[in-house]
Design an enzyme around this catalytic site. Structure first.
Site, PDB file in Angstrom:
ATOM      1  N   ASP A 102       0.801  -1.222   0.000  1.00 28.04           N
ATOM      2  CA  ASP A 102       0.000   0.000   0.000  1.00 28.04           C
ATOM      3  C   ASP A 102       0.837   1.278   0.000  1.00 28.04           C
ATOM      4  O   ASP A 102       0.285   2.374   0.104  1.00 28.04           O
ATOM      5  CB  ASP A 102      -0.947   0.014   1.205  1.00 28.04           C
ATOM      6  CG  ASP A 102      -2.158  -0.888   0.999  1.00 28.04           C
ATOM      7  OD1 ASP A 102      -2.389  -1.319  -0.149  1.00 28.04           O
ATOM      8  OD2 ASP A 102      -2.881  -1.149   1.980  1.00 28.04           O
ATOM      9  N   ARG A 127       0.065  -1.979   7.733  1.00 29.91           N
ATOM     10  CA  ARG A 127       0.684  -0.789   7.147  1.00 29.91           C
ATOM     11  C   ARG A 127       1.716  -0.141   8.064  1.00 29.91           C
ATOM     12  O   ARG A 127       2.292   0.898   7.707  1.00 29.91           O
ATOM     13  CB  ARG A 127      -0.388   0.238   6.759  1.00 29.91           C
ATOM     14  CG  ARG A 127      -1.387  -0.274   5.733  1.00 29.91           C
ATOM     15  CD  ARG A 127      -2.197   0.846   5.118  1.00 29.91           C
ATOM     16  NE  ARG A 127      -1.364   1.710   4.274  1.00 29.91           N
ATOM     17  CZ  ARG A 127      -1.832   2.773   3.620  1.00 29.91           C
ATOM     18  NH1 ARG A 127      -3.126   3.087   3.697  1.00 29.91           N
ATOM     19  NH2 ARG A 127      -1.031   3.519   2.876  1.00 29.91           N
ATOM     20  N   ARG A 172     -10.307   5.675  10.652  1.00 34.80           N
ATOM     21  CA  ARG A 172      -8.859   5.513  10.699  1.00 34.80           C
ATOM     22  C   ARG A 172      -8.236   6.455  11.740  1.00 34.80           C
ATOM     23  O   ARG A 172      -7.855   6.028  12.820  1.00 34.80           O
ATOM     24  CB  ARG A 172      -8.243   5.735   9.314  1.00 34.80           C
ATOM     25  CG  ARG A 172      -8.687   4.695   8.270  1.00 34.80           C
ATOM     26  CD  ARG A 172      -8.212   3.292   8.617  1.00 34.80           C
ATOM     27  NE  ARG A 172      -8.573   2.319   7.606  1.00 34.80           N
ATOM     28  CZ  ARG A 172      -7.898   2.074   6.500  1.00 34.80           C
ATOM     29  NH1 ARG A 172      -6.802   2.769   6.219  1.00 34.80           N
ATOM     30  NH2 ARG A 172      -8.299   1.151   5.652  1.00 34.80           N
ATOM     31  N   HIS A 201     -11.534   7.368   4.625  1.00 39.03           N
ATOM     32  CA  HIS A 201     -10.621   8.495   4.790  1.00 39.03           C
ATOM     33  C   HIS A 201     -11.328   9.765   4.313  1.00 39.03           C
ATOM     34  O   HIS A 201     -12.138   9.721   3.384  1.00 39.03           O
ATOM     35  CB  HIS A 201      -9.358   8.316   3.947  1.00 39.03           C
ATOM     36  CG  HIS A 201      -8.273   7.526   4.592  1.00 39.03           C
ATOM     37  ND1 HIS A 201      -7.342   6.809   3.865  1.00 39.03           N
ATOM     38  CD2 HIS A 201      -7.924   7.354   5.894  1.00 39.03           C
ATOM     39  CE1 HIS A 201      -6.491   6.214   4.688  1.00 39.03           C
ATOM     40  NE2 HIS A 201      -6.827   6.530   5.919  1.00 39.03           N
ATOM     41  N   CYS A 295      -5.028   9.629  -3.119  1.00 40.01           N
ATOM     42  CA  CYS A 295      -4.343   8.629  -2.299  1.00 40.01           C
ATOM     43  C   CYS A 295      -2.905   8.413  -2.765  1.00 40.01           C
ATOM     44  O   CYS A 295      -2.019   8.152  -1.952  1.00 40.01           O
ATOM     45  CB  CYS A 295      -5.093   7.297  -2.346  1.00 40.01           C
ATOM     46  SG  CYS A 295      -6.644   7.278  -1.447  1.00 40.01           S
TER      47      CYS A 295
END
EC number: 3.5.3.18
Length: 302
Positions: A102, A127, A172, A201, A295
């Site tokens: 990612d 992550r 998140r 997000h 992103c």
């Protein structure tokens, strides 16, 4: 816990929300001449998707059973990279790391403004290694990375509008990190609650178009957050569901040119009516991991 089932786009979406604006209403152009828009040269950071894969499911868009074509992802990413260069912007390239699929979603890696670099603290352990990678990169380009005690997922949830930071929470980033961000940056932070896990997000439900203008998808936000946005940005572009569900709001603007998913045709028309220049790109392969234009793009604010 996030629902990891792939989203359904049928009529149940409409039934789920009491508050709903039809796409035809939302897409209606405002009367009068559009405002004059001025581009500003930007500096971005991006990470090539050399190791991109959907190896786990930590958002509703990720399906580990769906095949991913890395070559297609790389070609689409490179087109985005070249688009920024063609528009006159500079792009720092970050070295991708095997085992961190990612990393291509570079916006999540931190927040940089006024020579201060805040490195992300990720919610999911999958992550966590990215934090170290981004901190190392920040150090290599002259910053001293600052960490937060609570979870923050960088520009995924922290978006700068003028001298204000809009900060998402709910899925998140921990709301308690907002006070930490405000203290570190010395900027006011507006907390906005996200309520739909498909828009996990802030940058999936809200786009910053210039220092005074945003676009957003109201059903992704709590009633209180909708009221805040309406009060702060009465001239905001309100985007409909058809464009929101192709990640149309996961866009990057230089004040005139707005790079966005090519599938967000209604939003593109709204942008033109408001005096912006939409620049469509296809990042459909990277959308399989739950990300698109923004992103993939960390803006380094001066």
């Amino acid at each position: 816990m996030e629902n990891t089932q792939r989203p359904s786009f049928d009529c149940e979406i409409r039934a789920k929300y009491r508050w709903f604006m039809t796409d035809s209403y939302v897409a209606a152009a405002r009367l009068g001449s559009p405002a004059r828009r001025t581009p500003r040269t930007r500096r971005y950071a991006m990470t090539p998707p050399a190791f991109f894969a959907v190896a786990y499911a930590i958002n509703p868009w990720m399906d580990v059973t769906a095949p991913v074509d890395v070559q297609v992802a790389q070609a689409q990413w490179e087109h985005l990279h070249q688009t920024y260069l063609r528009l006159g912007h500079s792009v720092d390239l970050i070295e991708p790391i095997s085992g961190l699929p990612d990393m291509v979603y570079t916006a999540n890696g931190g927040f940089i403004a006024h020579d201060i670099a805040v490195v992300a603290r990720f919610r999911f352990p999958e992550r966590a290694g990215e934090s170290r990678a981004y901190a190392s990169w920040m150090s290599s380009v002259g910053y001293r990375p600052v960490t937060t005690r609570h979870v923050n997922e960088g520009q995924g949830d922290l978006l700068m509008v003028g001298e204000r930071v809009l900060a998402g929470y709910g899925f998140r980033t921990d709301q308690r990190a907002h006070a930490e961000i405000a203290a570190v940056l010395g900027l006011p932070v507006v907390s906005l609650e996200l309520v739909d896990p498909r828009f996990y997000h802030l940058d999936t439900a809200l786009a910053v178009l210039d220092d005074h203008t945003i676009a957003y998808y109201p059903p992704a936000f709590s009633t209180a957050a909708q009221e805040q946005l309406s009060a702060l940005f009465p001239d905001a572009i309100v985007v409909g569901s058809a464009d929101a569900f192709v990640f149309g709001l996961n866009a990057v603007s230089d004040g005139l040119n707005v790079v966005l998913p090519v599938a967000a045709m209604g939003f593109a028309a709204q942008l033109r009516a408001a005096g912006f220049e939409p620049v469509g790109v296809d990042l459909s392969e990277l959308l399989k991991g739950g990300g698109s234009v923004k992103c993939c793009t960390l803006e380094i604010h001066p």
